[in-house]
Design a protein around this motif. Structure first.
Motif, PDB file in Angstrom:
ATOM      1  N   CYS A 249       0.807  -1.219   0.000  1.00 51.19           N
ATOM      2  CA  CYS A 249       0.000   0.000   0.000  1.00 51.19           C
ATOM      3  C   CYS A 249       0.841   1.270   0.000  1.00 51.19           C
ATOM      4  CB  CYS A 249      -0.952  -0.016   1.179  1.00 51.19           C
ATOM      5  SG  CYS A 249      -2.211  -1.323   1.060  1.00 51.19           S
ATOM      6  N   GLU A 250       2.175   1.113  -0.033  1.00 49.13           N
ATOM      7  CA  GLU A 250       3.018   2.287  -0.255  1.00 49.13           C
ATOM      8  C   GLU A 250       2.928   2.755  -1.708  1.00 49.13           C
ATOM      9  OE1 GLU A 250       5.915  -1.315  -0.334  1.00 49.13           O
ATOM     10  OE2 GLU A 250       3.992  -0.744   0.552  1.00 49.13           O
ATOM     11  N   PHE A 251       2.232   1.960  -2.536  1.00 48.73           N
ATOM     12  CA  PHE A 251       1.901   2.345  -3.902  1.00 48.73           C
ATOM     13  C   PHE A 251       0.395   2.197  -4.090  1.00 48.73           C
ATOM     14  CE2 PHE A 251       6.223   0.691  -4.075  1.00 48.73           C
ATOM     15  CZ  PHE A 251       6.899   1.690  -4.750  1.00 48.73           C
ATOM     16  N   LYS A 252      -0.189   3.081  -4.900  1.00 50.54           N
ATOM     17  CA  LYS A 252      -1.606   3.003  -5.231  1.00 50.54           C
ATOM     18  C   LYS A 252      -1.758   2.780  -6.729  1.00 50.54           C
ATOM     19  CE  LYS A 252      -3.301   3.620  -1.142  1.00 50.54           C
ATOM     20  NZ  LYS A 252      -4.133   2.569  -0.485  1.00 50.54           N
ATOM     21  N   ARG A 253      -2.764   2.008  -7.079  1.00 56.87           N
ATOM     22  CA  ARG A 253      -3.027   1.747  -8.487  1.00 56.87           C
ATOM     23  C   ARG A 253      -3.657   2.977  -9.152  1.00 56.87           C
ATOM     24  NH1 ARG A 253      -0.420  -2.072 -11.359  1.00 56.87           N
ATOM     25  NH2 ARG A 253      -0.272  -4.022 -10.211  1.00 56.87           N
ATOM     26  N   ILE A 254      -3.204   3.270 -10.363  1.00 58.52           N
ATOM     27  CA  ILE A 254      -3.795   4.330 -11.166  1.00 58.52           C
ATOM     28  C   ILE A 254      -4.220   3.732 -12.508  1.00 58.52           C
ATOM     29  CG2 ILE A 254      -2.517   6.161 -10.019  1.00 58.52           C
ATOM     30  CD1 ILE A 254      -0.625   6.260 -12.430  1.00 58.52           C
ATOM     31  N   ARG A 255      -5.167   4.381 -13.142  1.00 61.00           N
ATOM     32  CA  ARG A 255      -5.730   3.863 -14.385  1.00 61.00           C
ATOM     33  C   ARG A 255      -5.957   4.975 -15.403  1.00 61.00           C
ATOM     34  NH1 ARG A 255      -7.762  -1.493 -15.595  1.00 61.00           N
ATOM     35  NH2 ARG A 255      -7.210  -2.808 -13.825  1.00 61.00           N
ATOM     36  N   GLY A 256      -5.988   4.612 -16.674  1.00 59.09           N
ATOM     37  CA  GLY A 256      -6.527   5.485 -17.699  1.00 59.09           C
ATOM     38  C   GLY A 256      -5.594   6.089 -18.710  1.00 59.09           C
TER      39      GLY A 256
END
Length: 291
Positions: A249-256
């Motif tokens: 969770c030190e990284f978050k998913r991004i999209r698009g």
């Protein structure tokens, strides 16, 4: 070969905007809960296959395995990325001042305003452009403010909801065909790398056609924060449309994808990740609302 389908509610884009306070319940209905709230569109319930097949061009290992995800209850997603006018209504109401970020020349964020290569931001960043420059915590603060303001259950979109809405009932990399006569070009449908689509920076909301669910700009313009933590593949992923809140969770998913990257990164199943305190002129978000 791109596979796409408009069998799911092909006339959703024609849905009329319901007045504030009206109860939306049918797929395709568009509503807004307050004057400065995002326009929302009701999605159909259903099950889709999340992820991409091994033979999809551009596929990365984190896009598998394919697995079913079911949305059993009605919900809505913002038709566009949260827009600058909506974001600045929140800033005015709360008195919050965004910190500066991304110090690259021409790419700086100055109190939430993108520099856009030194041009006058007032000419490039209107209230109808997607809001940018917020980090993950700021996006969540907006969701909390919106929920309190409206008394409705808003939240940041999950990664699975984002893909479900992007696909719009389709399979394959995009819910639309490639540009005729060009190799892997989607300039007629999305704002990605290069000027062929008409934009060198972000495009105003609604500059390209919506998909069959009535949602816009799912394949370019800016990346979007999702609520999910980073996991290297879909083994153990939720199957009910909820956010995956365990993992790295030190990284978050991004999209698009955004206006500066190649179209292959705009595929419906493409995934990326970002440190939560990053900000830039290429990152924004959408909201969801349970019905």
């Amino acid at each position: 070969m791109n596979s796409f389908s408009l069998k799911f509610f092909p006339a959703l884009a024609l849905a009329a905007l319901l007045p504030s306070g009206a109860q939306a319940s049918q797929p395709g209905q568009v509503f807004r809960d307050c004057k400065d709230c995002p326009e929302m569109v009701v999605l159909p319930t259903g099950t889709f296959q999340m992820g991409t097949p091994d033979d999809e061009v551009g596929r990365e290992p984190d896009e598998g395995p394919l697995h079913p995800v079911t949305f059993a209850k009605p919900l809505a997603i913002s038709r566009f990325q949260v827009l600058k006018g909506e974001w600045f209504a929140y800033l005015r109401d709360t008195g919050y001042t965004m910190p500066d970020g991304d110090e690259r020349p021409g790419r700086a964020c100055k109190a939430g305003i993108p520099d856009y290569q030194g041009s006058d931001p007032r000419k490039q960043y209107t209230d109808r452009h997607p809001a940018v420059c917020m980090d993950f915590a700021e996006a969540n603060a907006y969701v909390a403010w919106l929920s309190k303001k409206t008394g409705k259950p808003y939240r940041l979109v999950s990664e699975s909801l984002r893909e479900y809405a992007a696909r719009g009932g389709s399979t394959g990399p995009f819910p639309f065909p490639f540009d005729e006569g060009k190799a892997y070009s989607i300039a007629q449908h999305a704002n990605t790398y290069g000027a062929a689509d008409g934009y060198n920076f972000t495009a105003p909301a609604g500059s390209f056609p919506p998909n069959a669910f009535g949602v816009y700009d799912m394949h370019g313009n800016i990346y979007e924060w999702t609520a999910d933590c980073y996991n290297e593949n879909y083994v153990g992923a939720p199957s009910d449309g909820s956010a995956w809140l365990t993992g790295k969770c030190e990284f978050k998913r991004i999209r698009g994808n955004d206006w500066g990257e190649a179209p292959v990164f705009s595929r419906s199943g493409n995934r990326n990740a970002l440190v939560p305190d990053n900000r830039g002129d290429w990152i924004g978000f959408r909201v969801a609302r349970d019905m």
